[in-house]
Design a protein around this motif. Structure first.
Motif, PDB file in Angstrom:
ATOM      1  N   THR A 171      58.844  21.394  53.627  1.00  0.00           N
ATOM      2  CA  THR A 171      59.558  20.037  53.363  1.00  0.00           C
ATOM      3  C   THR A 171      59.986  19.530  54.639  1.00  0.00           C
ATOM      4  OG1 THR A 171      61.609  21.086  53.238  1.00  0.00           O
ATOM      5  CG2 THR A 171      60.269  21.329  51.061  1.00  0.00           C
ATOM      6  N   GLU A 191      62.762  18.763  55.394  1.00  0.00           N
ATOM      7  CA  GLU A 191      64.293  19.333  55.995  1.00  0.00           C
ATOM      8  C   GLU A 191      63.775  20.755  56.602  1.00  0.00           C
ATOM      9  OE1 GLU A 191      64.794  16.441  52.934  1.00  0.00           O
ATOM     10  OE2 GLU A 191      63.610  18.547  52.762  1.00  0.00           O
ATOM     11  N   GLN A 192      62.743  21.608  56.111  1.00  0.00           N
ATOM     12  CA  GLN A 192      62.367  22.957  56.732  1.00  0.00           C
ATOM     13  C   GLN A 192      61.551  22.381  58.246  1.00  0.00           C
ATOM     14  OE1 GLN A 192      59.834  23.987  53.490  1.00  0.00           O
ATOM     15  NE2 GLN A 192      61.345  25.460  52.598  1.00  0.00           N
ATOM     16  N   GLU A 250      47.863  18.765  49.970  1.00  0.00           N
ATOM     17  CA  GLU A 250      49.077  19.258  50.127  1.00  0.00           C
ATOM     18  C   GLU A 250      49.043  19.656  51.638  1.00  0.00           C
ATOM     19  OE1 GLU A 250      51.176  21.418  46.366  1.00  0.00           O
ATOM     20  OE2 GLU A 250      48.848  21.594  46.279  1.00  0.00           O
ATOM     21  N   GLU A 298      49.698  16.868  53.990  1.00  0.00           N
ATOM     22  CA  GLU A 298      50.990  16.481  53.952  1.00  0.00           C
ATOM     23  C   GLU A 298      51.735  17.180  54.857  1.00  0.00           C
ATOM     24  OE1 GLU A 298      52.163  16.235  49.927  1.00  0.00           O
ATOM     25  OE2 GLU A 298      50.750  14.834  49.444  1.00  0.00           O
ATOM     26  N   THR A 299      51.810  18.501  55.063  1.00  0.00           N
ATOM     27  CA  THR A 299      52.485  19.216  55.965  1.00  0.00           C
ATOM     28  C   THR A 299      52.129  18.908  57.285  1.00  0.00           C
ATOM     29  OG1 THR A 299      53.025  21.135  54.399  1.00  0.00           O
ATOM     30  CG2 THR A 299      52.754  21.864  56.713  1.00  0.00           C
TER      31      THR A 299
END
Length: 338
Positions: A156, A158-159, A193, A196-197
């Protein structure tokens, strides 16, 4: 850019386009490289080595990796013995902080500048992030002078910020294979996915490490597609793995990539990404066999993982360092990575 034809072979095109101008090959050109007959392989590898020297320099970056959380992963990556969905011999286990510090010290002692902390997870929870945070702190306090990278699955925003605050400078998250082939390899999450990271990591200023595994049933066209997709991402580093069929996984009966095909892949990826760090990773010992890893080092590779690969044994670090000394390839110093 021109594609190869009977009257316009790909090697002279690549020499002008990639070696002279530094422009990577496009997808149709990469496919032409992958289809070159064996008799052109020495010339191809020599060109890829020239490209590596011109656009990356002679140094080789050495890295070690360690698993902080092994096995029990909820994802169904068909190549992976750490998936909890398959009847493999690997069981879930955690590495304690002293174990992380010891692994970092052993890695630094080889002359490596990079130490990657890896976990078999979909993405990190607070327990894992706390373990990584404590591990990095302990490594720093122990005096180990080495760069820290991580590979902890999908993140995420935040991570990502937490990892930046911990001082993680590079993040590994492999796309694994071409977008068109990915649904045949993984069904519990998507190629998008993962992408996206990688975008989050890049936007945060961390170096992006992104590669994959060759030999998972993909076609030559999909190998070319994958190289082009990685080139578009423009990662700092691309680790090249060759499938090691794992007992209990859906790919346990797959055959190894043939050695000459593996060398063609190495050269093709170098010609697609002339300025990218191209790292030999898992499977090279089995795939190249008698051809030897030195052929890849002289065919475009400029980084290497020493020691073992998570659940698979590699060559000893000393054997790889001896190979680099014999090839007169200098190891990149830590100061050059900062």
């Amino acid at each position: 850019m021109p594609a190869a034809t009977a009257d316009s072979p790909i090697i002279p095109i690549a020499r002008e386009q990639v070696l002279e101008r530094g422009a990577g090959l496009e997808e149709d050109q990469i496919l032409s490289v992958l289809r070159l007959p064996d008799e052109h392989l020495p010339e191809l590898l020599a060109l890829a080595h020239e490209v590596r020297l011109r656009w990356c320099g002679p140094e080789v970056e050495v890295e070690g990796i360690v698993s902080v959380k092994t096995g029990g992963c909820p994802e169904d990556c068909h190549f992976c013995s750490q998936s909890g969905r398959f009847p493999t011999p690997v069981r879930s286990a955690w590495l304690d902080i002293p174990g992380l510090v010891k692994a970092a010290a052993e890695t630094a002692a080889t002359g490596a500048t990079e130490f990657c902390i890896v976990a078999a997870v979909r993405g990190p929870d607070e327990r894992l992030l706390s373990q990584v945070r404590a591990g990095i702190t302990a490594i720093r306090e122990s005096g180990n002078d080495i760069q820290i990278a991580c590979s902890l699955g999908m993140l995420t925003p935040e991570q990502v910020g937490e990892l930046v605050d911990m001082g993680v400078h590079r993040y590994n998250h492999n796309l694994e294979t071409a977008r068109s082939h990915f649904p045949n390899v993984v069904t519990t999450h998507s190629w998008e996915e993962r992408r996206e990271t990688l975008a989050l990591v890049k936007d945060a200023g961390m170096e992006v490490c992104c590669g994959g595994i060759l030999g998972m049933g993909e076609t030559a066209e999909q190998r070319a597609e994958f190289a082009a997709q990685l080139a578009e991402l423009d990662p700092h580093e691309v680790p090249l793995n060759f499938l090691i069929p794992q007992p209990g996984t859906p790919y346990e009966s797959y055959e190894l990539v043939e050695g000459k095909d593996a060398l063609r892949i190495v050269a093709a990826f170098r010609l697609a990404m002339p300025r990218t760090m191209l790292r030999f990773a898992g499977g090279r010992e089995l795939t190249l066999g008698d051809l030897g890893a030195e052929h890849g080092m002289l065919g475009g590779v400029n980084a290497i993982i020493v020691g073992n690969y998570l659940t698979n044994l590699g060559r000893s670090a000393e054997a790889d360092l001896d190979m680099l000394r014999e090839l007169r390839m200098p190891i990149k110093a830590l100061s050059e990575t900062l």
